[in-house]
Motif scaffolding. Sequence first.
Motif, PDB file in Angstrom:
ATOM      1  N   ASN A  55       1.080  -1.458  -0.083  1.00 29.99           N
ATOM      2  CA  ASN A  55      -0.148   0.014  -0.013  1.00 29.99           C
ATOM      3  C   ASN A  55       0.549   1.593   0.378  1.00 29.99           C
ATOM      4  N   ALA A  56       1.945   1.366   1.132  1.00 28.11           N
ATOM      5  CA  ALA A  56       3.220   2.468   0.602  1.00 28.11           C
ATOM      6  C   ALA A  56       3.348   2.411  -0.958  1.00 28.11           C
ATOM      7  N   CYS A  57       3.823   1.509  -1.258  1.00 28.11           N
ATOM      8  CA  CYS A  57       4.769   1.458  -2.507  1.00 28.11           C
ATOM      9  C   CYS A  57       3.799   2.256  -3.762  1.00 28.11           C
ATOM     10  N   ILE A  58       2.118   1.980  -3.342  1.00 26.20           N
ATOM     11  CA  ILE A  58       1.218   2.347  -4.216  1.00 26.20           C
ATOM     12  C   ILE A  58       0.763   3.488  -3.872  1.00 26.20           C
ATOM     13  N   ALA A  59       0.739   4.257  -2.446  1.00 27.53           N
ATOM     14  CA  ALA A  59       0.597   5.858  -2.846  1.00 27.53           C
ATOM     15  C   ALA A  59       1.970   6.474  -3.496  1.00 27.53           C
ATOM     16  N   PHE A  60       3.175   5.844  -3.747  1.00 24.93           N
ATOM     17  CA  PHE A  60       4.047   6.513  -4.801  1.00 24.93           C
ATOM     18  C   PHE A  60       3.321   6.788  -5.647  1.00 24.93           C
ATOM     19  N   THR A  61       3.042   5.925  -6.619  1.00 26.88           N
ATOM     20  CA  THR A  61       2.233   5.716  -7.558  1.00 26.88           C
ATOM     21  C   THR A  61       1.155   6.547  -7.927  1.00 26.88           C
ATOM     22  N   GLN A  62       0.177   6.432  -6.317  1.00 24.76           N
ATOM     23  CA  GLN A  62      -0.769   7.828  -7.341  1.00 24.76           C
ATOM     24  C   GLN A  62      -0.142   9.336  -7.332  1.00 24.76           C
ATOM     25  N   SER A  63       0.849   9.312  -6.543  1.00 23.12           N
ATOM     26  CA  SER A  63       1.052  11.180  -6.527  1.00 23.12           C
ATOM     27  C   SER A  63       1.453  11.443  -7.964  1.00 23.12           C
ATOM     28  N   TYR A  64       2.319  10.029  -8.610  1.00 29.86           N
ATOM     29  CA  TYR A  64       2.282  10.261 -10.261  1.00 29.86           C
ATOM     30  C   TYR A  64       1.315  10.474 -10.786  1.00 29.86           C
ATOM     31  N   TRP A  65       0.141   9.306 -10.946  1.00 29.57           N
ATOM     32  CA  TRP A  65      -1.456  10.187 -11.521  1.00 29.57           C
ATOM     33  C   TRP A  65      -1.722  11.585 -11.373  1.00 29.57           C
ATOM     34  N   LEU A  66      -2.020  11.754 -10.055  1.00 30.82           N
ATOM     35  CA  LEU A  66      -2.225  12.771  -9.793  1.00 30.82           C
ATOM     36  C   LEU A  66      -2.135  14.042 -11.220  1.00 30.82           C
ATOM     37  N   LYS A  67      -0.236  13.558 -10.743  1.00 29.30           N
ATOM     38  CA  LYS A  67       0.106  15.058 -11.704  1.00 29.30           C
ATOM     39  C   LYS A  67       0.412  14.779 -12.902  1.00 29.30           C
ATOM     40  N   ILE A  68       0.032  13.930 -13.857  1.00 31.24           N
ATOM     41  CA  ILE A  68      -0.131  13.676 -14.820  1.00 31.24           C
ATOM     42  C   ILE A  68      -1.563  13.856 -15.687  1.00 31.24           C
ATOM     43  N   LEU A  69      -2.688  13.282 -14.904  1.00 35.69           N
ATOM     44  CA  LEU A  69      -4.567  13.621 -15.582  1.00 35.69           C
ATOM     45  C   LEU A  69      -4.495  15.102 -15.085  1.00 35.69           C
ATOM     46  N   GLN A  70      -5.250  14.902 -16.325  1.00 35.37           N
ATOM     47  CA  GLN A  70      -5.721  16.353 -15.477  1.00 35.37           C
ATOM     48  C   GLN A  70      -7.686  16.342 -16.626  1.00 35.37           C
ATOM     49  N   GLY A  71      -7.868  17.442 -15.927  1.00 36.71           N
ATOM     50  CA  GLY A  71      -9.284  17.790 -16.469  1.00 36.71           C
ATOM     51  C   GLY A  71     -10.595  16.522 -16.082  1.00 36.71           C
ATOM     52  N   LYS A  72     -11.193  16.354 -16.821  1.00 33.64           N
ATOM     53  CA  LYS A  72     -11.894  15.417 -16.691  1.00 33.64           C
ATOM     54  C   LYS A  72     -11.026  13.619 -16.082  1.00 33.64           C
ATOM     55  N   ASN A  73     -10.554  13.259 -16.656  1.00 37.33           N
ATOM     56  CA  ASN A  73      -9.464  12.401 -16.172  1.00 37.33           C
ATOM     57  C   ASN A  73      -9.201  12.433 -14.671  1.00 37.33           C
ATOM     58  N   GLN A  74      -9.061  13.591 -13.994  1.00 39.70           N
ATOM     59  CA  GLN A  74      -8.484  13.905 -12.318  1.00 39.70           C
ATOM     60  C   GLN A  74      -9.355  13.565 -12.299  1.00 39.70           C
ATOM     61  N   LYS A  75     -10.355  14.111 -12.564  1.00 41.32           N
ATOM     62  CA  LYS A  75     -11.911  14.183 -11.085  1.00 41.32           C
ATOM     63  C   LYS A  75     -12.021  12.737 -11.124  1.00 41.32           C
ATOM     64  N   ARG A  76     -12.478  11.724 -12.722  1.00 43.35           N
ATOM     65  CA  ARG A  76     -12.659  10.495 -12.119  1.00 43.35           C
ATOM     66  C   ARG A  76     -11.508   9.922 -11.495  1.00 43.35           C
TER      67      ARG A  76
END
Length: 139
Positions: A55-76
Motif C-alpha cells: 500500500n505504501a508503494c502504491i501511494a507513491f504512484t498515486q502522486s504520479y498519476w495525480l500529477k499526470i492526469l488532467q481535466g475529467k480524467n483527473q476528476k474520475r
Amino acid sequence: MLHTLKRYNPITILQGYWLVSPLVILLYLYLTTLNLHISFTELLNQAPFAFIFLNACIAFTQSYWLKILQGKNQKRYLSLALIQQLVSLNVLGASLVFLSLKRTSSETSSKQPKAFFLLGSFVLCLSILVSSLLLLQAF
C-alpha cells in the motif's frame, strides 16, 4: 477554512501527502525490523506487513498519476482515490482527496491518451484490493 482553501491548492497538498506518508510507513517498517532483530524479507513474509508495504508503494504512484492526469480524467481518478482512501480507513487522505475533488475542474483533457487513466485506475483498484485484504487479515 475557505480562506485557506483559496490560498493553498489541495491537489498539491495531496501530492505531498502521498509522497511523505509512504516514507513514514517505510521508516516504521525499518524500525520494526530493527526492533524484532529480523531481516526485511522476513518481516514482509508476514501478511499485514506485506500489505502495508504494498500500500505504501502504491501511494507513491498515486502522486504520479495525480500529477499526470488532467481535466475529467483527473476528476474520475480522484473519485476512485476517494473510495480507496475510505477502504484503507485513511481519514486524512480521504479528506484531502475530497477537497481536491471539489477543486478540480471538469474541463476536457488535452490530447491525453486513455491509457494513462486506465493504468492509474488499475493501480487504484490494486490498492483497494490490498486494503481490503489487510482489513480481512485484521479480523
